[in-house]
Motif scaffolding. Structure first.
Motif, PDB file in Angstrom:
ATOM      1  N   ASN A 193       0.824  -1.198   0.000  1.00 56.30           N
ATOM      2  CA  ASN A 193       0.000   0.000   0.000  1.00 56.30           C
ATOM      3  C   ASN A 193       0.861   1.252   0.000  1.00 56.30           C
ATOM      4  N   VAL A 211      -3.745  -4.992   0.154  1.00 52.77           N
ATOM      5  CA  VAL A 211      -5.195  -4.812   0.122  1.00 52.77           C
ATOM      6  C   VAL A 211      -5.845  -5.919  -0.706  1.00 52.77           C
ATOM      7  N   GLY A 278     -14.466   0.994  -3.413  1.00 59.56           N
ATOM      8  CA  GLY A 278     -13.861   1.485  -2.190  1.00 59.56           C
ATOM      9  C   GLY A 278     -14.913   1.813  -1.149  1.00 59.56           C
ATOM     10  N   ASP A 280     -15.148   3.860   2.670  1.00 59.58           N
ATOM     11  CA  ASP A 280     -14.579   4.605   3.790  1.00 59.58           C
ATOM     12  C   ASP A 280     -15.677   4.916   4.789  1.00 59.58           C
ATOM     13  N   GLY A 316      -7.934  -4.280   3.209  1.00 58.05           N
ATOM     14  CA  GLY A 316      -7.646  -2.897   3.568  1.00 58.05           C
ATOM     15  C   GLY A 316      -7.340  -2.738   5.032  1.00 58.05           C
ATOM     16  N   TYR A 317      -7.778  -1.611   5.601  1.00 61.43           N
ATOM     17  CA  TYR A 317      -7.282  -1.173   6.900  1.00 61.43           C
ATOM     18  C   TYR A 317      -8.397  -0.642   7.788  1.00 61.43           C
ATOM     19  N   HIS A 337     -11.026   1.759   6.031  1.00 59.22           N
ATOM     20  CA  HIS A 337     -10.568   2.130   4.689  1.00 59.22           C
ATOM     21  C   HIS A 337     -10.340   0.837   3.911  1.00 59.22           C
ATOM     22  N   LEU A 338     -11.372   0.407   3.165  1.00 58.93           N
ATOM     23  CA  LEU A 338     -11.369  -0.903   2.522  1.00 58.93           C
ATOM     24  C   LEU A 338     -11.566  -0.794   1.013  1.00 58.93           C
ATOM     25  N   HIS A 387      -6.416   3.608  -5.040  1.00 58.18           N
ATOM     26  CA  HIS A 387      -5.313   4.000  -4.159  1.00 58.18           C
ATOM     27  C   HIS A 387      -4.879   5.441  -4.386  1.00 58.18           C
TER      28      HIS A 387
END
Length: 555
Positions: A193, A211, A278, A280, A316-317, A337-338, A387
């Motif tokens: 990432n 990711v 995405g 968020d 993700g994160y 955040h995926l 990204h």
């Protein structure tokens, strides 16, 4: 068969690792009579096309020096604390004595042969992203790969092992910022990432999470072959068909240990017709009084309960606290955040339960908390489109600790509650934070057994990282307490080598698990003089084979 833990002195375990580890002479250092004369350094300089550089004490400090600027100085690393001996701010700044700025694999070969002749310690660096300073050391020779970064893509990669697959081949100094623009929009490369991370170096050799890992596997699962300069100065090809032991070790056995990778080829994966999606989600972590919000606690309960069935398209994160956030820091936030490696229909249906929870929670949240609650789901053409080109901020004196949490912990109610409490406790204080990497899915199912990634890593669902912004006594104490709590919750899982705690106990098991003895044998085969040595790396001179150490192995 039951899994048990057994501890053995390393001196005993070494009897089973062949070839035997010889008594190594201490490295030659600049103050010793063995140190090469100026004329001998001049000869090396000539053999590397005049690319030998005398190094200075690092001058890159603070967060104001951008990542890509730091990479232009061979003395610097990306984190201030790793420029100090033992990652200790009370210790002096360090750097190797000389560096060879590589422009050709022959430069690597000649540098290695020179170091072997004079018994000089060798370190390897592309950008210096390593969190514990393994790409620098005092009194040695640095192989600096920055700028050695040619990248080529082919639709029909073909060698003795693999035929007609799309692939990208990158030189040893390429970073992900060099690779992603070349392969998009048609293909995904399973990579880092952080765009300033090297492709073939520590990221890949430590195992490489992405990711895309839940849908496509770890980065090491896409490696087709590597070209490696081993520590006798010869060039070897490591692949499923050649030097399979080296191929095994270089994919999860840790960077800076077995040789210097000068080229790597990775299989590419076609982007689906629906692109990617995405997601968020931003939530308040603290209320104005500094306590954890009801929303934060309910979110963790809901999101943890999803983990046993979450669609593997999602990677993700999950970020908590002010130490890891780029959004306004007070009150502290949670950010999910995926990215889903599938179309919008799959993404929407698989996250319906979480979105329903979010809508209900926002409807009854207090006014200020309601304003800080955000949900955004958006389509993108590819991972690269999702990204973007932003490079992670670097610098500062932060340190981290981490642990892998297995999927089964999420199915046990009291363990799930323990995990939520730990993350909320250690990820929410002043100057503290956490980031959680989504594993699961193809991380487990793509495990062919041909890489050095551990069973604990492969069965992980979350890789949980605690961040302390300052590597001071209070920060280290917080990291130590966090590490002990998560180890108690998942004692067999270990930790991820590339995002380790500097003071990780029983590190041989944590990072290398069931593979440690095999990796030690491979280390001795390809680096018998021990020229490569780094903190908590297999067979390192400082703490790899001390007779008083013990290692706990999973049997």
């Amino acid at each position: 068969m039951a899994t048990v833990l057994r501890s053995f002195p390393l001196a005993v375990l070494a009897l089973f690792a062949r070839p035997a580890w010889s008594q190594l002479q201490p490295y030659c250092v600049p103050t010793a009579d063995c140190w090469p004369k100026d004329s001998e350094w001049a000869s090396l300089n000539s053999s590397v096309s005049g690319r030998l550089i005398a190094l200075h004490t690092p001058t890159c400090t603070g967060t104001s020096v951008p990542a890509l600027n730091r990479t232009q100085d061979p003395s610097c690393t990306l984190w201030d604390v790793t420029q100090h001996d033992h990652c200790d701010l009370k210790e002096p700044l360090i750097a190797p004595t000389f560096a060879v700025h590589v422009a050709d694999k022959a430069h690597v070969q000649n540098a290695v042969k020179f170091a072997l002749k004079y018994n000089i310690r060798v370190t390897v660096k592309t950008t210096g992203h390593d969190f514990v300073g393994r790409s620098t050391a005092s009194d040695g020779l640095l192989i600096w790969l920055e700028g050695f970064n040619k990248v080529e893509m082919t639709e029909t990669y073909d060698d003795s092992c693999t035929k007609a697959v799309p692939a990208v081949t990158a030189q040893g100094g390429a970073i992900w910022l060099d690779v992603y623009p070349v392969v998009q929009p048609k293909y995904h490369a399973v990579g880092g990432n952080s765009l300033s991370v090297s492709v073939a170096g520590g990221f890949m050799q430590g195992g490489g999470h992405s990711v895309l890992s839940p849908s496509l596997g770890l980065a090491v699962d896409s490696v087709l072959s590597m070209e490696v300069v081993t520590m006798d100065g010869s060039v070897q090809v490591a692949s499923p068909c050649q030097n399979t032991d080296l191929f095994f070790a270089l994919r999860g056995g840790g960077g800076g240990t077995y040789g210097i990778v000068t080229s790597i080829s990775l299989q590419l994966h076609e982007v689906g017709s629906g692109g990617v999606v995405g997601l968020d989600v931003i939530l308040p972590l603290h209320d104005l009084k500094g306590g954890v919000t009801d929303v934060a606690e309910a979110f963790f309960e809901t999101y943890i309960a999803m983990q046993t069935t979450i669609d593997p398209c999602w990677g993700g994160y999950l970020l908590t606290g002010d130490a890891v956030m780029d959004i306004p820091k007070f009150p502290a936030k949670i950010q999910l955040h995926l990215m889903c490696n599938a179309d919008m229909a799959t993404a929407s249906s698989s996250m319906k339960g979480l979105q329903d929870w979010f809508n209900a929670a926002k409807a009854k949240a207090p006014g200020l908390e309601k304003l800080s609650m955000i949900w955004v789901m958006k389509e993108h053409t590819s991972f690269w489109d999702w990204h973007g080109t932003a490079v992670d901020p670097v610098g500062g004196n932060s340190q981290i600790a981490s642990h892998i949490v297995p999927k089964e912990n999420f199915a046990i109610d009291f363990k799930a509650k323990q995990l939520a409490k730990t993350v909320l406790t250690y990820g929410a204080g002043q100057g503290l934070g956490s980031y959680i990497i989504q594993l699961g899915g193809a991380v487990a199912t793509k495990n062919s057994g041909t890489s050095a990634t551990t069973h604990g890593y492969r069965r992980g669902q979350w890789h949980v990282v605690h961040v302390a912004m300052e590597a001071n006594e209070a920060g280290i104490a917080s990291l130590t307490a966090f590490q002990k709590e998560l180890h108690a919750q998942a004692p067999l899982s270990g930790a991820y080598f590339n995002e380790m705690f500097y003071y990780e106990p029983n590190w041989q098991h944590s990072f290398f698990g069931e593979h440690y003895l095999r990796l030690l044998t491979i280390k001795k085969k390809y680096d018998p003089a021990g020229l490569l040595s780094c903190h908590h790396c297999v067979g390192n001179r400082d703490d790899g084979m001390n007779a008083t150490d013990e290692v706990t192995l999973v049997v």
